[in-house]
Design a protein around this motif. Structure first.
Motif, mmCIF file in Angstrom:
data_model
loop_
_atom_site.group_PDB
_atom_site.id
_atom_site.type_symbol
_atom_site.label_atom_id
_atom_site.label_comp_id
_atom_site.label_asym_id
_atom_site.label_seq_id
_atom_site.Cartn_x
_atom_site.Cartn_y
_atom_site.Cartn_z
ATOM 1 N N LEU A 1 -7.692 -3.090 0.185
ATOM 2 C CA LEU A 1 -8.350 -2.159 -0.552
ATOM 3 C C LEU A 1 -9.668 -2.025 -0.493
ATOM 4 O O LEU A 1 -10.401 -0.778 -0.486
ATOM 5 N N ALA A 2 -10.481 -2.972 -0.663
ATOM 6 C CA ALA A 2 -11.952 -3.122 -0.637
ATOM 7 C C ALA A 2 -12.425 -2.638 0.901
ATOM 8 O O ALA A 2 -13.477 -2.115 0.895
ATOM 9 N N ALA A 3 -11.803 -3.070 1.736
ATOM 10 C CA ALA A 3 -12.112 -2.618 3.178
ATOM 11 C C ALA A 3 -11.628 -1.245 3.592
ATOM 12 O O ALA A 3 -11.969 -0.784 4.829
ATOM 13 N N GLY A 4 -10.995 -0.681 2.826
ATOM 14 C CA GLY A 4 -10.520 0.713 3.246
ATOM 15 C C GLY A 4 -9.173 0.519 3.827
ATOM 16 O O GLY A 4 -9.015 1.789 4.511
ATOM 17 N N SER A 5 -8.633 -0.502 4.374
ATOM 18 C CA SER A 5 -7.462 -0.657 4.809
ATOM 19 C C SER A 5 -7.096 0.364 5.779
ATOM 20 O O SER A 5 -6.757 1.353 5.445
ATOM 21 N N LEU B 1 0.746 -1.370 0.099
ATOM 22 C CA LEU B 1 -0.023 0.113 0.042
ATOM 23 C C LEU B 1 0.777 1.199 -0.074
ATOM 24 O O LEU B 1 0.528 2.160 -0.584
ATOM 25 N N GLU B 2 2.051 1.255 0.823
ATOM 26 C CA GLU B 2 2.606 2.356 0.762
ATOM 27 C C GLU B 2 3.647 2.667 -0.617
ATOM 28 O O GLU B 2 3.640 3.878 -0.886
ATOM 29 N N ARG B 3 3.737 1.583 -1.379
ATOM 30 C CA ARG B 3 4.345 1.742 -2.674
ATOM 31 C C ARG B 3 3.565 1.596 -3.737
ATOM 32 O O ARG B 3 4.100 1.452 -5.004
ATOM 33 N N LEU B 4 2.285 1.507 -3.520
ATOM 34 C CA LEU B 4 1.505 1.240 -4.656
ATOM 35 C C LEU B 4 1.438 2.227 -5.969
ATOM 36 O O LEU B 4 1.230 1.849 -7.090
ATOM 37 N N ASP B 5 1.735 3.486 -5.706
ATOM 38 C CA ASP B 5 1.821 4.486 -6.612
ATOM 39 C C ASP B 5 3.206 4.328 -7.478
ATOM 40 O O ASP B 5 3.063 4.968 -8.675
ATOM 41 N N GLU B 6 3.916 3.333 -7.236
ATOM 42 C CA GLU B 6 5.251 2.905 -8.008
ATOM 43 C C GLU B 6 5.086 2.177 -9.074
ATOM 44 O O GLU B 6 5.773 2.008 -9.884
ATOM 45 N N PHE B 7 3.891 1.457 -9.044
ATOM 46 C CA PHE B 7 3.650 0.326 -9.798
ATOM 47 C C PHE B 7 2.437 0.661 -10.708
ATOM 48 O O PHE B 7 1.245 1.474 -10.336
ATOM 49 N N GLU B 8 2.317 -0.271 -11.810
ATOM 50 C CA GLU B 8 0.859 -0.017 -12.766
ATOM 51 C C GLU B 8 -0.437 -0.348 -11.884
ATOM 52 O O GLU B 8 -1.402 0.151 -12.358
ATOM 53 N N TRP C 1 -4.548 -10.365 -0.390
ATOM 54 C CA TRP C 1 -4.751 -9.719 0.968
ATOM 55 C C TRP C 1 -4.803 -8.082 0.623
ATOM 56 O O TRP C 1 -5.476 -7.587 1.214
ATOM 57 N N VAL C 2 -4.010 -7.711 -0.606
ATOM 58 C CA VAL C 2 -4.011 -6.315 -0.753
ATOM 59 C C VAL C 2 -5.495 -6.092 -1.362
ATOM 60 O O VAL C 2 -5.875 -4.905 -0.889
ATOM 61 N N LYS C 3 -5.874 -6.890 -2.349
ATOM 62 C CA LYS C 3 -7.478 -6.690 -2.655
ATOM 63 C C LYS C 3 -8.317 -6.555 -1.765
ATOM 64 O O LYS C 3 -9.217 -5.764 -1.719
ATOM 65 N N LYS C 4 -8.224 -7.445 -0.576
ATOM 66 C CA LYS C 4 -9.070 -7.408 0.513
ATOM 67 C C LYS C 4 -8.831 -6.032 1.318
ATOM 68 O O LYS C 4 -9.897 -5.487 1.623
ATOM 69 N N ALA D 1 6.156 -9.279 -2.912
ATOM 70 C CA ALA D 1 6.168 -10.587 -2.484
ATOM 71 C C ALA D 1 7.435 -11.280 -1.976
ATOM 72 O O ALA D 1 7.745 -11.770 -1.233
ATOM 73 N N PRO D 2 8.321 -11.301 -2.965
ATOM 74 C CA PRO D 2 9.739 -12.064 -2.969
ATOM 75 C C PRO D 2 10.411 -11.354 -1.566
ATOM 76 O O PRO D 2 11.184 -12.077 -1.022
ATOM 77 N N LEU D 3 10.223 -10.021 -1.596
ATOM 78 C CA LEU D 3 11.181 -9.407 -0.540
ATOM 79 C C LEU D 3 10.733 -9.640 0.886
ATOM 80 O O LEU D 3 11.332 -9.470 1.735
ATOM 81 N N VAL D 4 9.277 -10.120 0.902
ATOM 82 C CA VAL D 4 8.618 -10.446 2.523
ATOM 83 C C VAL D 4 8.511 -12.140 2.467
ATOM 84 O O VAL D 4 7.830 -12.331 3.317
ATOM 85 N N ASP D 5 8.967 -12.531 1.387
ATOM 86 C CA ASP D 5 8.897 -14.212 1.482
ATOM 87 C C ASP D 5 7.360 -14.732 1.632
ATOM 88 O O ASP D 5 7.147 -15.567 2.471
ATOM 89 N N VAL D 6 6.684 -14.272 0.674
ATOM 90 C CA VAL D 6 5.410 -14.448 0.810
ATOM 91 C C VAL D 6 4.955 -14.680 -0.707
ATOM 92 O O VAL D 6 5.590 -14.160 -1.645
ATOM 93 N N HIS D 7 4.096 -15.635 -1.086
ATOM 94 C CA HIS D 7 3.724 -16.022 -2.492
ATOM 95 C C HIS D 7 2.885 -14.676 -3.220
ATOM 96 O O HIS D 7 2.094 -14.145 -2.438
ATOM 97 N N HIS D 8 3.133 -14.404 -4.221
ATOM 98 C CA HIS D 8 2.582 -13.180 -4.604
ATOM 99 C C HIS D 8 1.023 -13.079 -5.002
ATOM 100 O O HIS D 8 0.406 -12.279 -4.680
ATOM 101 N N GLU D 9 0.491 -14.459 -5.113
ATOM 102 C CA GLU D 9 -0.902 -14.389 -5.202
ATOM 103 C C GLU D 9 -1.673 -14.328 -3.912
ATOM 104 O O GLU D 9 -2.593 -13.535 -3.747
ATOM 105 N N SER D 10 -0.994 -15.087 -2.871
ATOM 106 C CA SER D 10 -1.373 -14.559 -1.557
ATOM 107 C C SER D 10 -1.486 -13.310 -1.243
ATOM 108 O O SER D 10 -2.473 -12.520 -0.814
#
Length: 108
Positions: free
Chosen positions: A53-57, A18-25, A48-51, A35-44
Motif C-alpha cells: 500500500l505504501a509503494a502504490g502496489s 488488496l482485491e478484498r480490502l473493501d470487505e474488511f474494516e 507485506w500489505v502495508k509495504k 492469511a489462513p487461506l494462503v497458509d501464511v502467518h497473518h503478521e507477515s
C-alpha cells in the motif's frame, strides 16, 4: 524462527488482500482473515500489505487502471449489496431451521 515464503506466495497473498480490502474494516482485519487461506502467518501478510500500500502496489494499480471512477463506484456498491444479501440469507437459514424445529412433532 522466521519462515521464508516464495515470492509467488507473497504476491498471491497480497493480491488477494488488496482485491478484498473493501470487505474488511482495515488491512489488518483483511490480513487476519485471508492469511489462513494462503497458509501464511497473518503478521507477515500484514507487513507485506502495508509495504504494498505504501509503494502504490503495482497489482492494485493494474486492477484500478482498467476501471473508470463510475465502474469502481458501481463495483463497490455491488460488493456491498452481495455482502448484505449473504448476511440476509444466513439469517433466513437460521430462522427457517428454528421454525422447522418448532413445528416438528417429535420436538414436543
Amino acid at each position: 524462527m522466521s519462515k521464508r515464503y516464495p515470492p509467488e506466495v507473497r504476491e498471491k497473498a497480497v493480491r488477494l488482500v488488496l482485491e478484498r480490502l473493501d470487505e474488511f474494516e482495515s488491512p489488518y482485519a483483511a490480513a487476519r482473515a485471508i492469511a489462513p487461506l494462503v497458509d501464511v502467518h497473518h503478521e507477515s501478510l500484514r507487513v507485506w500489505v502495508k509495504k504494498a500500500l505504501a509503494a502504490g502496489s503495482q497489482s492494485g494499480d493494474e486492477q484500478r487502471a482498467g476501471l473508470s471512477a463510475a465502474e469502481r463506484d458501481e463495483l463497490q456498491k455491488l460488493r456491498k449489496e452481495v455482502r448484505d444479501l449473504k448476511q440476509a440469507n444466513e439469517i433466513l437459514k437460521l430462522a427457517s431451521a428454528f421454525f422447522a424445529r418448532e413445528l416438528d412433532p417429535r420436538h414436543r
